[in-house]
Design a protein around this motif. Structure first.
Motif, PDB file in Angstrom:
ATOM      1  N   THR A   1       0.758  -1.234  -0.129  1.00 54.74           N
ATOM      2  CA  THR A   1       0.025  -0.065   0.044  1.00 54.74           C
ATOM      3  C   THR A   1       0.868   1.310   0.068  1.00 54.74           C
ATOM      4  O   THR A   1       0.275   2.192  -0.140  1.00 54.74           O
ATOM      5  CB  THR A   1      -0.796  -0.001   1.281  1.00 54.74           C
ATOM      6  N   ASN A   2       2.261   1.178   0.377  1.00 56.69           N
ATOM      7  CA  ASN A   2       2.954   2.238   0.232  1.00 56.69           C
ATOM      8  C   ASN A   2       2.578   3.137   1.579  1.00 56.69           C
ATOM      9  O   ASN A   2       2.509   4.593   1.310  1.00 56.69           O
ATOM     10  CB  ASN A   2       3.250   3.084  -0.946  1.00 56.69           C
ATOM     11  N   ARG A   3       2.121   2.549   2.535  1.00 57.17           N
ATOM     12  CA  ARG A   3       1.648   3.353   3.774  1.00 57.17           C
ATOM     13  C   ARG A   3       2.255   2.750   4.901  1.00 57.17           C
ATOM     14  O   ARG A   3       2.590   1.678   5.055  1.00 57.17           O
ATOM     15  CB  ARG A   3      -0.009   3.304   3.874  1.00 57.17           C
TER      16      ARG A   3
ATOM     17  N   PRO B   1      -3.144   9.603   8.584  1.00 54.91           N
ATOM     18  CA  PRO B   1      -2.917   9.972   7.098  1.00 54.91           C
ATOM     19  C   PRO B   1      -2.897   8.949   6.269  1.00 54.91           C
ATOM     20  O   PRO B   1      -3.119   9.153   4.943  1.00 54.91           O
ATOM     21  CB  PRO B   1      -1.424  10.545   7.054  1.00 54.91           C
ATOM     22  N   GLY B   2      -2.742   7.521   6.581  1.00 55.34           N
ATOM     23  CA  GLY B   2      -2.654   6.500   5.672  1.00 55.34           C
ATOM     24  C   GLY B   2      -2.497   5.346   6.430  1.00 55.34           C
ATOM     25  O   GLY B   2      -1.641   4.911   6.995  1.00 55.34           O
TER      26      GLY B   2
ATOM     27  N   LEU C   1     -16.046  -3.956   9.173  1.00 51.67           N
ATOM     28  CA  LEU C   1     -14.329  -3.998   9.247  1.00 51.67           C
ATOM     29  C   LEU C   1     -13.794  -4.068   7.738  1.00 51.67           C
ATOM     30  O   LEU C   1     -13.249  -3.018   7.206  1.00 51.67           O
ATOM     31  CB  LEU C   1     -13.784  -4.900   9.922  1.00 51.67           C
ATOM     32  N   ARG C   2     -14.302  -5.057   7.241  1.00 51.97           N
ATOM     33  CA  ARG C   2     -14.055  -5.299   5.920  1.00 51.97           C
ATOM     34  C   ARG C   2     -14.486  -3.961   4.935  1.00 51.97           C
ATOM     35  O   ARG C   2     -13.782  -3.589   4.259  1.00 51.97           O
ATOM     36  CB  ARG C   2     -14.878  -6.592   5.242  1.00 51.97           C
TER      37      ARG C   2
ATOM     38  N   HIS D   1     -11.303   2.731   2.404  1.00 50.38           N
ATOM     39  CA  HIS D   1      -9.999   3.566   2.749  1.00 50.38           C
ATOM     40  C   HIS D   1      -8.812   2.596   1.932  1.00 50.38           C
ATOM     41  O   HIS D   1      -7.527   3.243   2.094  1.00 50.38           O
ATOM     42  CB  HIS D   1      -9.695   3.752   4.149  1.00 50.38           C
ATOM     43  N   GLY D   2      -8.914   1.649   1.250  1.00 47.87           N
ATOM     44  CA  GLY D   2      -7.839   1.006   0.598  1.00 47.87           C
ATOM     45  C   GLY D   2      -6.947   0.325   1.420  1.00 47.87           C
ATOM     46  O   GLY D   2      -5.872   0.405   1.100  1.00 47.87           O
ATOM     47  N   ALA D   3      -7.621  -0.235   2.601  1.00 48.75           N
ATOM     48  CA  ALA D   3      -6.420  -0.598   3.459  1.00 48.75           C
ATOM     49  C   ALA D   3      -6.842  -2.294   3.479  1.00 48.75           C
ATOM     50  O   ALA D   3      -7.822  -2.522   3.054  1.00 48.75           O
ATOM     51  CB  ALA D   3      -6.766  -0.093   5.182  1.00 48.75           C
TER      52      ALA D   3
END
Ligand code: KE4
Length: 427
Positions: free
Chosen positions: A132-134, A197-198, A224-225, A231-233
């Motif tokens: 995710t680059n987070r 922030p991410g 939760l899903r 949020h793309g998490a």
């Protein structure tokens, strides 16, 4: 009960190994008394070095679903050892166990083996951050995911969602990316997403076993899903303990919520050191050497450990009814405990998921860590010591889970209930 040899062995061990143990919970600190030094296991029994026998409801904290010295697992290990212990090179046994796990877990398209649950979770977190680059992650108070720095985090002060280290030696910098939410509380998760922030991932024990047994509500997991999707998490199910213990096809098969990554351990090693993490093909493709996210291990996929895991999982897959048989026994044990406690006006909360069972000395049902902490740990300690003296080996903490193995018979369950009833009377 004579435990003289364990007393001496514990004194000696304490002079050589911190606390005399190689994992803290084994030191009996939260229940008091002398940890039993084990000479051997036989089926349902542990035998200590004073030759006392105990019906084992811990089974090495989960791995031994077929009890001690299961013949098929033992033979598989002995056979593997004859070809060598370790090669540091690929073997077909790793692909065989990978193929077997992938065939059972709908959410697992590719898998990587490591040597412990801690390693599996630590690697899955790094993979989620790389994919995710987070940087930020969310965990839940009361869930334990092994001892890697980013996950040794306790609830921060008050409403703060950012956690603080729960152990000396973990720099605050290492935990500033770890946010904490309350189990079964979707609002607390939403607040983490507002404050960060991410977020790379949310990690949860979908059937929590490290605050005592506290399964997540089905609709909470569904929410939760959707929050993760929004949020793309990534959503990570830590099933190191519940995997192949609650059911065959993972928490996703009984809750209806599918994670992006799953961590496994314990049963998949059959008693040998194995952990694993797996999930969506596109995420796993980011792992070295295919992708850039580095992860490695000298004994990862060790052929002897793979043989034990293969024998264990093949046996579970072949015996479709095993989980309902184990669940019936777990339910009988917990009903027996509840009836006995009720007779002596002792408040007891119980729960069962497959071969996992839990009980809290608590006035009210437990649905999160704050509830669990209200349990009477003193009473638990007295119960634990008395059951041990009577020959029944339960987890040495109120905040752990018990297990039924196929070696534990209905008769043993009845004997355990009778012992519990006399002890409740004395409590
Ligand atoms: P290991 O590194 O101990 O193999 O796995 C860590 C871990 C990760 N995730 C979950 C859900 C776990 O339950 C565990 C380990 N469980 C504990 C029992 N509560 C192991 C016992 C111990 O620490 O000695």
């Amino acid at each position: 009960m004579n435990i003289e040899h364990s007393k001496q062995a514990f004194l000696k061990a304490q002079a050589l190994i911190p606390g005399g143990v190689n994992s803290p919970v084994r030191a009996f600190k939260s229940v008091g008394g002398i940890p039993r030094f084990i000479a051997s296991g036989e089926g349902a029994y542990l035998i200590d070095i004073d030759n006392n026998r105990y019906v084992d409801y811990v089974q090495s904290w989960g791995p031994l679903i077929f009890g001690h010295r299961d013949e098929s697992i033992e033979n598989a290990v002995i056979e593997a050892v004859k070809h060598g212990l370790s090669f540091g090179a690929p073997t077909e046994a790793e692909s065989d166990l990978a193929e077997l796990i992938i065939s059972i877990y709908d959410s697992i398209e590719k898998v990587r083996f490591v040597s412990s649950g801690t390693e599996a979770v630590m690697s899955a977190i790094r993979l989620a951050r790389g994919f995710t680059n987070r940087d930020d992650i969310v965990k839940f108070t009361g869930c334990y995911h092994g001892h890697s720095d980013a996950l040794l985090v306790q609830a921060g002060s008050g409403a703060a969602t950012f956690g603080t280290p729960s152990s000396p030696g973990v720099p605050a910098d290492f935990t500033k990316h770890t946010l904490l939410a309350a189990y079964n509380n979707i609002e607390s998760v939403r607040k983490c997403f507002q404050d960060s922030p991410g977020i790379a991932c949310v990690i949860i024990e979908p059937i929590a076993g490290n605050m005592g047994l506290v399964p997540a509500d089905k609709d909470f997991l569904a929410q939760l899903r959707s929050v993760c999707n929004e949020h793309g998490a990534l959503l990570i199910f830590d099933e190191v303990m519940s995997g192949f213990r609650a059911c065959l096809h993972g928490a996703e098969s009984i809750t209806g919520t599918k994670p992006d990554l799953v961590t496994l351990g314990k049963v998949i090693g059959g008693g040998m050191p194995v952990g694993a993490f797996g999930g969506r093909r596109d995420i796993m493709a980011c792992l070295s050497p295919e992708g850039g996210v580095y992860q490695a291990g000298t004994l990862s996929g060790n052929p002897v450990a793979m043989a034990a895991g293969l024998a264990s999982i093949r046996k579970l897959k072949a015996n479709g009814r095993v989980f309902s048989i184990l669940e019936d026994r777990a339910k009988r044990l917990m009903e027996g405990f509840k009836d006995a406690a009720r007779k002596h006006n002792i408040p007891l909360q119980t729960d069962v998921r497959g071969s996992m069972f839990g009980f809290f000395f608590n006035e009210n049902p437990v649905s999160n860590f704050a509830d669990a902490l209200k349990s009477d740990t003193q009473r638990f300690a007295l119960f634990h010591a008395a059951m041990l003296e009577a020959g029944f080996y339960f987890a040495c903490s109120q905040f752990e889970t018990g297990f039924i193995s196929t070696a534990i018979t209905d008769m043993m369950i009845e004997e355990t209930i009778i012992a519990a009833e006399s002890i409740f009377g004395a409590l």
